[in-house]
Scaffold this motif. Structure first.
Motif, PDB file in Angstrom:
ATOM      1  N   GLU A 221      -1.204  -6.316  -3.282  1.00 53.47           N
ATOM      2  CA  GLU A 221      -1.002  -6.362  -4.728  1.00 53.47           C
ATOM      3  C   GLU A 221      -0.686  -4.960  -5.253  1.00 53.47           C
ATOM      4  O   GLU A 221      -0.986  -3.956  -4.616  1.00 53.47           O
ATOM      5  N   TYR A 222      -0.102  -4.914  -6.442  1.00 48.48           N
ATOM      6  CA  TYR A 222       0.250  -3.622  -7.051  1.00 48.48           C
ATOM      7  C   TYR A 222      -0.969  -3.007  -7.735  1.00 48.48           C
ATOM      8  O   TYR A 222      -0.995  -2.820  -8.950  1.00 48.48           O
ATOM      9  N   SER A 223      -1.972  -2.682  -6.955  1.00 46.63           N
ATOM     10  CA  SER A 223      -3.177  -2.090  -7.532  1.00 46.63           C
ATOM     11  C   SER A 223      -3.747  -1.058  -6.573  1.00 46.63           C
ATOM     12  O   SER A 223      -3.518  -1.112  -5.355  1.00 46.63           O
ATOM     13  N   ARG A 224      -4.501  -0.129  -7.127  1.00 41.24           N
ATOM     14  CA  ARG A 224      -5.142   0.892  -6.302  1.00 41.24           C
ATOM     15  C   ARG A 224      -6.157   0.270  -5.357  1.00 41.24           C
ATOM     16  O   ARG A 224      -6.245   0.637  -4.180  1.00 41.24           O
ATOM     17  N   ALA A 225      -6.918  -0.694  -5.874  1.00 40.29           N
ATOM     18  CA  ALA A 225      -7.971  -1.322  -5.072  1.00 40.29           C
ATOM     19  C   ALA A 225      -7.381  -2.057  -3.878  1.00 40.29           C
ATOM     20  O   ALA A 225      -7.901  -1.950  -2.745  1.00 40.29           O
ATOM     21  N   ALA A 227      -4.456  -1.576  -2.387  1.00 40.41           N
ATOM     22  CA  ALA A 227      -3.869  -0.634  -1.431  1.00 40.41           C
ATOM     23  C   ALA A 227      -4.951   0.117  -0.660  1.00 40.41           C
ATOM     24  O   ALA A 227      -4.803   0.385   0.535  1.00 40.41           O
ATOM     25  N   ALA A 228      -6.046   0.451  -1.340  1.00 39.04           N
ATOM     26  CA  ALA A 228      -7.154   1.125  -0.661  1.00 39.04           C
ATOM     27  C   ALA A 228      -7.783   0.216   0.387  1.00 39.04           C
ATOM     28  O   ALA A 228      -8.108   0.661   1.502  1.00 39.04           O
ATOM     29  N   ALA A 229      -7.955  -1.060   0.051  1.00 34.77           N
ATOM     30  CA  ALA A 229      -8.538  -1.998   1.012  1.00 34.77           C
ATOM     31  C   ALA A 229      -7.646  -2.164   2.234  1.00 34.77           C
ATOM     32  O   ALA A 229      -8.126  -2.165   3.381  1.00 34.77           O
ATOM     33  N   LEU A 230      -6.344  -2.295   2.017  1.00 36.44           N
ATOM     34  CA  LEU A 230      -5.411  -2.432   3.132  1.00 36.44           C
ATOM     35  C   LEU A 230      -5.411  -1.181   3.998  1.00 36.44           C
ATOM     36  O   LEU A 230      -5.451  -1.259   5.238  1.00 36.44           O
ATOM     37  N   THR A 231      -5.369  -0.018   3.369  1.00 40.12           N
ATOM     38  CA  THR A 231      -5.359   1.244   4.118  1.00 40.12           C
ATOM     39  C   THR A 231      -6.629   1.402   4.939  1.00 40.12           C
ATOM     40  O   THR A 231      -6.580   1.798   6.116  1.00 40.12           O
ATOM     41  N   GLY A 232      -7.777   1.091   4.345  1.00 38.87           N
ATOM     42  CA  GLY A 232      -9.038   1.164   5.079  1.00 38.87           C
ATOM     43  C   GLY A 232      -9.039   0.258   6.291  1.00 38.87           C
ATOM     44  O   GLY A 232      -9.526   0.628   7.376  1.00 38.87           O
ATOM     45  N   GLN A 233      -8.497  -0.939   6.128  1.00 38.99           N
ATOM     46  CA  GLN A 233      -8.428  -1.888   7.241  1.00 38.99           C
ATOM     47  C   GLN A 233      -7.535  -1.348   8.357  1.00 38.99           C
ATOM     48  O   GLN A 233      -7.904  -1.400   9.548  1.00 38.99           O
ATOM     49  N   LEU A 234      -6.365  -0.832   8.006  1.00 39.87           N
ATOM     50  CA  LEU A 234      -5.440  -0.307   9.017  1.00 39.87           C
ATOM     51  C   LEU A 234      -6.031   0.895   9.745  1.00 39.87           C
ATOM     52  O   LEU A 234      -5.858   1.047  10.964  1.00 39.87           O
ATOM     53  N   ALA A 257      -6.807   7.499  -1.723  1.00 41.13           N
ATOM     54  CA  ALA A 257      -8.254   7.382  -1.870  1.00 41.13           C
ATOM     55  C   ALA A 257      -8.892   6.868  -0.582  1.00 41.13           C
ATOM     56  O   ALA A 257      -9.933   7.375  -0.135  1.00 41.13           O
ATOM     57  N   ALA A 258      -8.279   5.847   0.026  1.00 41.91           N
ATOM     58  CA  ALA A 258      -8.832   5.297   1.263  1.00 41.91           C
ATOM     59  C   ALA A 258      -8.702   6.284   2.421  1.00 41.91           C
ATOM     60  O   ALA A 258      -9.608   6.389   3.269  1.00 41.91           O
ATOM     61  N   ALA A 259      -7.579   7.001   2.467  1.00 36.97           N
ATOM     62  CA  ALA A 259      -7.407   8.000   3.524  1.00 36.97           C
ATOM     63  C   ALA A 259      -8.497   9.063   3.439  1.00 36.97           C
ATOM     64  O   ALA A 259      -9.079   9.469   4.460  1.00 36.97           O
ATOM     65  N   TYR A 283      -1.510  14.505 -10.169  1.00 37.89           N
ATOM     66  CA  TYR A 283      -2.914  14.927 -10.207  1.00 37.89           C
ATOM     67  C   TYR A 283      -3.765  14.241  -9.159  1.00 37.89           C
ATOM     68  O   TYR A 283      -4.982  14.168  -9.288  1.00 37.89           O
ATOM     69  N   THR A 284      -3.132  13.731  -8.087  1.00 40.21           N
ATOM     70  CA  THR A 284      -3.881  13.189  -6.967  1.00 40.21           C
ATOM     71  C   THR A 284      -4.223  14.330  -6.012  1.00 40.21           C
ATOM     72  O   THR A 284      -3.803  15.469  -6.209  1.00 40.21           O
ATOM     73  N   ALA A 285      -4.972  14.010  -4.961  1.00 38.70           N
ATOM     74  CA  ALA A 285      -5.329  15.032  -3.984  1.00 38.70           C
ATOM     75  C   ALA A 285      -4.989  14.520  -2.577  1.00 38.70           C
ATOM     76  O   ALA A 285      -5.675  13.632  -2.078  1.00 38.70           O
ATOM     77  N   PRO A 286      -3.930  15.079  -1.967  1.00 41.38           N
ATOM     78  CA  PRO A 286      -2.981  16.042  -2.535  1.00 41.38           C
ATOM     79  C   PRO A 286      -2.066  15.362  -3.551  1.00 41.38           C
ATOM     80  O   PRO A 286      -1.997  14.136  -3.614  1.00 41.38           O
ATOM     81  N   ALA A 287      -1.355  16.174  -4.322  1.00 43.61           N
ATOM     82  CA  ALA A 287      -0.427  15.625  -5.300  1.00 43.61           C
ATOM     83  C   ALA A 287       0.688  14.868  -4.584  1.00 43.61           C
ATOM     84  O   ALA A 287       1.166  15.284  -3.526  1.00 43.61           O
ATOM     85  N   LEU A 288       1.088  13.754  -5.175  1.00 42.67           N
ATOM     86  CA  LEU A 288       2.065  12.884  -4.540  1.00 42.67           C
ATOM     87  C   LEU A 288       3.488  13.432  -4.635  1.00 42.67           C
ATOM     88  O   LEU A 288       3.938  13.844  -5.707  1.00 42.67           O
TER      89      LEU A 288
END
Length: 334
Positions: A221-225, A227-234, A257-259, A283-288
């Motif tokens: 889905e187009y959401s931070r949550a 994408a974070a869940a998918l990234t954590g799983q991978l 965030a997940a990384a 303003y992300t870390a690192p900036a996008l």
């Protein structure tokens, strides 16, 4: 002259204080149709400020058969991308003396049609539509009712109304070329649940560019949550790619965030480029690193199309690459 208690000041009151005619006051308040000398204009504005005069929009609408209001339908008001686009549309309309009335479709085609009907009932002077995928060509329906309409960012397939868009294909090509310049050959793409509109064009361009490399197509889905869940799983499965292009900034922020939560270093072990370029991306870390959608130019062109009466949309606008830290470069913001 003091404002009388309980009585709103009128155009006549302003003319009396300014020492001019009501016609001249009207020209100043409406920015025309006739020019007014600078000194007289200042005198009228000073009188209006002294009296706390506000033009009567309803009376003006009855006289001119226009309301001075333009409707803006957003695909999703909670998404910062659409919020930033809405701000630019509102600013462009304000420069043309128009008030913006905004409705949120919440990605619902039915809601989008409902809002179009409501805006027509409110007798708006025009409609700017940030299209929600899968819906009817509401702009064409609105134009049949005698009200001008224009799409911005997205439009329905085979839509007849003009649309102002960014060059999504070129944006993806820039992102792919840049990551290849860092030595990446297997560059993944994070799309949404379905392929439609700008994301569909972005995905198709990526697919052509990466054909035969085995680069994975990811979806959420187009959401931070999400994408974070998918990234954590991978990451947990050991299958996180080393380079990733995300369809939206919201997804990219979730990936970062997940990384970070899983101690996967960006950009050393995961290079990321996003294809939106919203204000949050700096303003992300690192900036996008992003391909920055030209939101201000898109809004200005959409308003020009709407109020100028042109039938043809301009060519797609360039979305330049803005290099920051997430791709592996030193941040330059250039």
């Amino acid at each position: 002259m003091a404002k009388q208690a309980g009585k709103a000041p009128t155009l006549t009151d302003v003319a009396r204080v300014a020492g001019t005619s009501t016609a001249v006051v009207s020209y100043v308040m409406n920015n025309g149709p006739r020019p007014v000398a600078a000194a007289t204009r200042e005198r009228v504005l000073a009188a209006a400020a002294e009296l706390d005069y506000r033009p009567n929009r309803i009376a003006r609408a009855l006289r001119s058969r226009t309301t001075g209001v333009v409707g803006l339908i957003l695909a999703d008001a909670s998404n910062p991308y659409f919020g930033a686009l809405a701000r630019h549309v509102e600013q462009a309309l304000d420069k043309r003396g128009k008030l913006t009335l905004t409705g949120n479709a919440g990605y619902s085609p039915d809601r989008q049609e409902h809002l179009a009907d409501k805006f027509l009932a409110a007798q708006v002077d025009g409609l700017v539509i940030v299209f929600a995928d899968g819906g009817a060509d509401v702009a064409t329906q609105v134009k049949r009712a005698g009200v001008p309409a224009v799409y911005v960012h997205n439009q329905p397939e085979d839509g007849q109304a003009p649309a102002v868009t960014a060059d999504n294909e070129d944006a993806v090509q820039q992102a792919v070329a840049h990551l290849r310049g860092h030595g990446h050959t297997r560059i993944a793409f994070l799309a949404g649940p379905r392929d439609a509109g700008p994301v569909g064009r972005r995905r198709a361009t990526w697919e052509t560019a990466l054909a035969g490399t085995g680069a994975p197509l990811l979806r959420c889905e187009y959401s931070r949550a999400a994408a974070a869940a998918l990234t954590g799983q991978l990451i947990s499965e050991g299958s996180m790619p080393a380079a990733l292009i995300t369809a939206t900034d919201e997804q990219a922020i979730g990936v970062l965030a997940a990384a970070r939560a899983h101690r996967l270093a960006v950009p050393e072990r995961l290079a990321v480029i996003s294809l939106d370029g919203t204000p949050d991306s700096a303003y992300t870390a690192p900036a996008l690193t992003v391909t920055q959608q030209p939101l201000e130019a898109m809004a200005a062109q959409a308003v020009d199309l709407l109020l100028g009466g042109e039938a043809a949309a301009p060519p797609a606008l360039s979305a330049p690459l803005v290099i920051r830290g997430s791709c592996g470069c030193a941040a330059t913001d250039s």
